[in-house]
Design a protein around this motif. Structure first.
Motif, short mmCIF file in Angstrom:
data_model
loop_
_atom_site.label_atom_id
_atom_site.label_comp_id
_atom_site.label_asym_id
_atom_site.label_seq_id
_atom_site.Cartn_x
_atom_site.Cartn_y
_atom_site.Cartn_z
N GLY A 76 0.79 -1.24 0.00
CA GLY A 76 0.00 0.00 0.00
C GLY A 76 0.82 1.28 0.00
O GLY A 76 0.27 2.37 -0.14
N HIS A 77 2.14 1.18 0.16
CA HIS A 77 2.98 2.38 0.11
C HIS A 77 3.20 2.79 -1.35
O HIS A 77 2.87 2.05 -2.27
N GLY A 82 7.91 0.87 0.34
CA GLY A 82 7.38 0.07 1.43
C GLY A 82 8.48 -0.47 2.33
O GLY A 82 9.66 -0.18 2.12
N PRO A 83 8.10 -1.27 3.33
CA PRO A 83 9.11 -1.85 4.23
C PRO A 83 10.06 -2.77 3.46
O PRO A 83 9.69 -3.31 2.41
N ALA A 84 11.25 -2.95 4.01
CA ALA A 84 12.27 -3.77 3.34
C ALA A 84 11.76 -5.18 3.08
O ALA A 84 12.20 -5.83 2.13
N ALA A 85 10.80 -5.65 3.89
CA ALA A 85 10.28 -7.02 3.72
C ALA A 85 9.33 -7.14 2.54
O ALA A 85 8.98 -8.25 2.14
N CYS A 86 8.87 -6.03 1.96
CA CYS A 86 7.91 -6.11 0.85
C CYS A 86 8.65 -6.50 -0.44
O CYS A 86 9.45 -5.74 -0.97
N GLU A 87 8.34 -7.70 -0.91
CA GLU A 87 9.06 -8.22 -2.09
C GLU A 87 8.70 -7.46 -3.37
O GLU A 87 9.53 -7.28 -4.25
N CYS A 89 7.89 -4.27 -3.62
CA CYS A 89 8.65 -3.02 -3.59
C CYS A 89 10.12 -3.29 -3.92
O CYS A 89 10.75 -2.54 -4.67
N GLY A 90 10.67 -4.36 -3.36
CA GLY A 90 12.07 -4.72 -3.60
C GLY A 90 12.32 -5.02 -5.07
O GLY A 90 13.33 -4.58 -5.64
N PHE A 91 11.37 -5.72 -5.68
CA PHE A 91 11.49 -6.05 -7.10
C PHE A 91 11.57 -4.79 -7.96
O PHE A 91 12.46 -4.64 -8.80
N HIS A 92 10.65 -3.86 -7.73
CA HIS A 92 10.63 -2.64 -8.55
C HIS A 92 11.79 -1.70 -8.20
O HIS A 92 12.27 -0.97 -9.06
N HIS A 93 12.22 -1.76 -6.93
CA HIS A 93 13.38 -0.94 -6.55
C HIS A 93 14.62 -1.42 -7.33
O HIS A 93 15.38 -0.60 -7.86
N ASN A 94 14.79 -2.73 -7.41
CA ASN A 94 15.95 -3.26 -8.15
C ASN A 94 15.82 -3.00 -9.65
O ASN A 94 16.79 -2.67 -10.33
N MET A 95 14.61 -3.14 -10.15
CA MET A 95 14.38 -2.97 -11.59
C MET A 95 14.65 -1.56 -12.08
O MET A 95 15.06 -1.34 -13.23
N ARG A 96 14.44 -0.59 -11.20
CA ARG A 96 14.61 0.81 -11.62
C ARG A 96 16.03 1.10 -12.09
O ARG A 96 16.27 2.01 -12.88
N PHE A 97 16.99 0.31 -11.59
CA PHE A 97 18.40 0.60 -11.92
C PHE A 97 18.75 0.24 -13.36
O PHE A 97 19.87 0.48 -13.80
N GLY A 98 17.79 -0.32 -14.09
CA GLY A 98 18.00 -0.56 -15.51
C GLY A 98 17.76 0.68 -16.37
O GLY A 98 17.94 0.63 -17.59
N VAL A 121 18.81 5.36 -3.01
CA VAL A 121 19.05 4.82 -1.67
C VAL A 121 18.48 5.78 -0.62
O VAL A 121 17.78 5.36 0.31
N ALA A 122 18.74 7.08 -0.80
CA ALA A 122 18.26 8.05 0.18
C ALA A 122 16.73 8.03 0.29
O ALA A 122 16.17 8.17 1.37
N ARG A 123 16.06 7.84 -0.85
CA ARG A 123 14.60 7.88 -0.82
C ARG A 123 13.98 6.53 -0.47
O ARG A 123 12.78 6.45 -0.23
N ALA A 124 14.78 5.48 -0.47
CA ALA A 124 14.27 4.16 -0.05
C ALA A 124 15.12 3.70 1.13
O ALA A 124 15.49 2.54 1.24
N ARG A 125 15.45 4.64 2.02
CA ARG A 125 16.48 4.38 3.03
C ARG A 125 16.13 3.25 3.98
O ARG A 125 17.01 2.61 4.55
N ALA A 126 14.82 2.97 4.15
CA ALA A 126 14.42 1.88 5.05
C ALA A 126 14.88 0.52 4.52
O ALA A 126 14.95 -0.45 5.28
N ARG A 127 15.20 0.44 3.24
CA ARG A 127 15.67 -0.83 2.66
C ARG A 127 17.13 -1.09 2.99
O ARG A 127 17.66 -2.15 2.67
N TYR A 128 17.83 -0.09 3.55
CA TYR A 128 19.27 -0.20 3.76
C TYR A 128 19.62 -0.04 5.24
O TYR A 128 18.91 0.64 5.99
N SER A 129 20.76 -0.63 5.62
CA SER A 129 21.22 -0.49 7.00
C SER A 129 21.80 0.92 7.17
O SER A 129 22.18 1.57 6.20
N PRO A 130 21.89 1.40 8.43
CA PRO A 130 22.50 2.73 8.67
C PRO A 130 23.89 2.84 8.04
O PRO A 130 24.23 3.88 7.47
#
Ligand SMILES: [Zn+2]
Length: 190
Positions: A76-77, A82-87, A89-98, A121-130
């Protein structure tokens, strides 16, 4: 107050994010004009999906602008935020780098790629460790100004960051601050 949103690590970073988000909005408006599609129409949503499913056909600003206009069917985000656990969101986050990354005139080759990644990374910062996000967020303003750290420079910064605690990583606002905190510490001693 200058209206800087509190979620960014520093005013400097917030200004740079604002500048890039303005560029995204402009790139998207140009595409809508080009395609004769009205903002807010169902056609616009259909265009967003076309763009995010074929990132290689578009500049990264257009791809990120399209993602910003879509919601994730699973969490829903905003899609990718979305949260790092959302697959999904993760899929589209990775795909954008193409997406296409065209260097501006007068910058070192690869500058645009570095901007693109650091901004994402800055705008999807919840997906990354500090530790992972601090390096990208600290370097983004310099990248936008046209710089590109060499590999040894990036490695040296990384070595200093590794001496900080996760809390410190999220608190620092400059590389100078990282250097000051890391001074005299051994890697992993905190
Ligand atoms: Zn999601």
């Amino acid at each position: 107050m200058d209206g800087i949103r509190p979620e960014w690590r520093s005013t400097t970073l917030a200004r740079v994010i604002d500048r890039l988000e303005t560029e995204l909005a402009r790139a998207w408006a140009d595409l809508l004009t080009d395609q004769r599609i009205a903002a807010g129409s169902p056609d616009e949503t259909a265009l967003c999906w076309l763009v995010v499913e074929d990132p290689a056909a578009h500049d990264w600003r257009v791809v990120d602008a399209a993602l910003d206009r879509l919601s994730c069917a699973d969490c829903g985000h905003i899609l990718t935020r979305g949260p790092a656990a959302c697959e999904r969101c993760g899929f589209h986050h990775n795909m954008r780098f193409g997406a296409r990354e065209v260097d501006r005139a007068g910058v070192p080759p690869g500058n645009e790629h570095a901007i693109r990644v650091a901004f994402a990374v800055a705008r999807a910062r919840a997906r990354y460790s500090p530790r992972a996000r601090v390096g990208y967020e600290l370097v983004l303003p310099a990248l936008v100004a046209g710089a590109l750290p060499t590999t040894p420079q990036a490695q040296a910064a990384k070595a200093l960051i590794n001496k900080l605690t996760p809390e410190e990583c999220d608190r620092v606002t400059t590389l100078t601050e990282v250097e000051r905190l890391a001074h005299g510490r051994r890697a992993g001693s905190r």
